[in-house]
Design a protein around this motif. Structure first.
Motif, PDB file in Angstrom:
ATOM      1  N   UNK A   1      58.775 -42.337  12.619  1.00 56.90           N
ATOM      2  CA  UNK A   1      58.512 -42.289  13.414  1.00 56.90           C
ATOM      3  C   UNK A   1      57.319 -42.000  13.501  1.00 56.90           C
ATOM      4  N   UNK A   2      56.833 -42.158  12.531  1.00 56.92           N
ATOM      5  CA  UNK A   2      55.451 -42.423  11.867  1.00 56.92           C
ATOM      6  C   UNK A   2      54.259 -43.515  13.142  1.00 56.92           C
ATOM      7  N   UNK A   3      55.439 -44.072  12.943  1.00 55.15           N
ATOM      8  CA  UNK A   3      54.783 -45.577  13.864  1.00 55.15           C
ATOM      9  C   UNK A   3      54.719 -44.774  15.340  1.00 55.15           C
ATOM     10  N   UNK A   9      50.015 -41.698  20.284  1.00 54.38           N
ATOM     11  CA  UNK A   9      48.084 -40.824  19.968  1.00 54.38           C
ATOM     12  C   UNK A   9      47.721 -41.682  18.978  1.00 54.38           C
ATOM     13  N   UNK A  10      46.852 -42.881  19.403  1.00 58.69           N
ATOM     14  CA  UNK A  10      46.466 -43.407  18.634  1.00 58.69           C
ATOM     15  C   UNK A  10      45.230 -42.915  18.141  1.00 58.69           C
ATOM     16  N   UNK A  11      44.006 -42.668  19.452  1.00 55.71           N
ATOM     17  CA  UNK A  11      42.973 -41.674  18.677  1.00 55.71           C
ATOM     18  C   UNK A  11      43.091 -40.168  18.279  1.00 55.71           C
ATOM     19  N   UNK A  12      44.482 -39.523  18.582  1.00 55.63           N
ATOM     20  CA  UNK A  12      44.746 -38.348  17.876  1.00 55.63           C
ATOM     21  C   UNK A  12      44.873 -38.873  16.390  1.00 55.63           C
ATOM     22  N   UNK A  13      46.036 -39.794  16.178  1.00 59.87           N
ATOM     23  CA  UNK A  13      45.819 -39.875  15.141  1.00 59.87           C
ATOM     24  C   UNK A  13      45.105 -41.194  14.056  1.00 59.87           C
ATOM     25  N   UNK A  14      43.520 -40.659  14.502  1.00 63.83           N
ATOM     26  CA  UNK A  14      42.871 -41.662  13.839  1.00 63.83           C
ATOM     27  C   UNK A  14      42.130 -40.326  13.597  1.00 63.83           C
ATOM     28  N   UNK A  15      42.304 -39.438  14.157  1.00 62.68           N
ATOM     29  CA  UNK A  15      41.289 -38.354  14.028  1.00 62.68           C
ATOM     30  C   UNK A  15      41.970 -37.730  13.236  1.00 62.68           C
ATOM     31  N   UNK A  43      50.978 -29.861  10.207  1.00 59.06           N
ATOM     32  CA  UNK A  43      51.265 -28.685  11.736  1.00 59.06           C
ATOM     33  C   UNK A  43      51.186 -29.163  12.429  1.00 59.06           C
ATOM     34  N   UNK A  44      49.654 -30.292  12.590  1.00 53.16           N
ATOM     35  CA  UNK A  44      49.794 -30.105  14.205  1.00 53.16           C
ATOM     36  C   UNK A  44      50.595 -31.733  14.727  1.00 53.16           C
ATOM     37  N   UNK A  45      50.797 -32.362  13.176  1.00 52.53           N
ATOM     38  CA  UNK A  45      51.351 -33.653  13.521  1.00 52.53           C
ATOM     39  C   UNK A  45      52.970 -33.663  13.686  1.00 52.53           C
ATOM     40  N   UNK A  46      53.867 -32.202  12.643  1.00 53.19           N
ATOM     41  CA  UNK A  46      54.978 -32.359  13.542  1.00 53.19           C
ATOM     42  C   UNK A  46      55.109 -31.635  14.624  1.00 53.19           C
ATOM     43  N   UNK A  47      53.604 -30.999  14.935  1.00 54.08           N
ATOM     44  CA  UNK A  47      54.294 -30.116  16.780  1.00 54.08           C
ATOM     45  C   UNK A  47      53.639 -31.587  17.848  1.00 54.08           C
ATOM     46  N   UNK A  48      52.714 -32.181  17.344  1.00 55.85           N
ATOM     47  CA  UNK A  48      53.127 -33.723  18.093  1.00 55.85           C
ATOM     48  C   UNK A  48      54.125 -34.481  18.069  1.00 55.85           C
ATOM     49  N   UNK A  49      54.572 -34.687  17.433  1.00 52.95           N
ATOM     50  CA  UNK A  49      55.664 -35.627  16.911  1.00 52.95           C
ATOM     51  C   UNK A  49      57.105 -34.794  18.112  1.00 52.95           C
ATOM     52  N   UNK A  50      56.494 -33.380  18.018  1.00 51.81           N
ATOM     53  CA  UNK A  50      58.230 -33.392  18.416  1.00 51.81           C
ATOM     54  C   UNK A  50      57.741 -33.403  19.533  1.00 51.81           C
ATOM     55  N   UNK A  51      56.949 -34.340  20.481  1.00 51.40           N
ATOM     56  CA  UNK A  51      56.511 -33.671  21.615  1.00 51.40           C
ATOM     57  C   UNK A  51      57.035 -35.132  22.115  1.00 51.40           C
ATOM     58  N   UNK A  52      57.472 -36.125  21.830  1.00 53.63           N
ATOM     59  CA  UNK A  52      58.036 -37.727  21.542  1.00 53.63           C
ATOM     60  C   UNK A  52      59.326 -37.623  22.348  1.00 53.63           C
TER      61      UNK A  52
END
Length: 52
Positions: A1-3, A9-15, A43-52
């Protein structure tokens, strides 16, 4: 899922990675404060990953 997250979200991931790296390098901060900030990022990563 990390990939998937990195690709979507490449920019979000970098930030978030930059923030995590900075937190790791904090000086004169309690381990609890570092852990709290890492959890906020998680928490932010989990919330964004739930949108995938």
């Amino acid at each position: 899922m990390e990939d998937d997250f990195q690709k979507r979200y490449p920019i979000t991931w970098a930030v978030l990675r930059n923030a995590a790296d900075r937190i790791t390098n904090w000086k004169n901060v309690t381990p609890q404060a570092k852990t709290r900030k890492r959890m906020e990022i998680a928490v932010v990563i989990v919330a964004l990953s739930n949108t995938l």
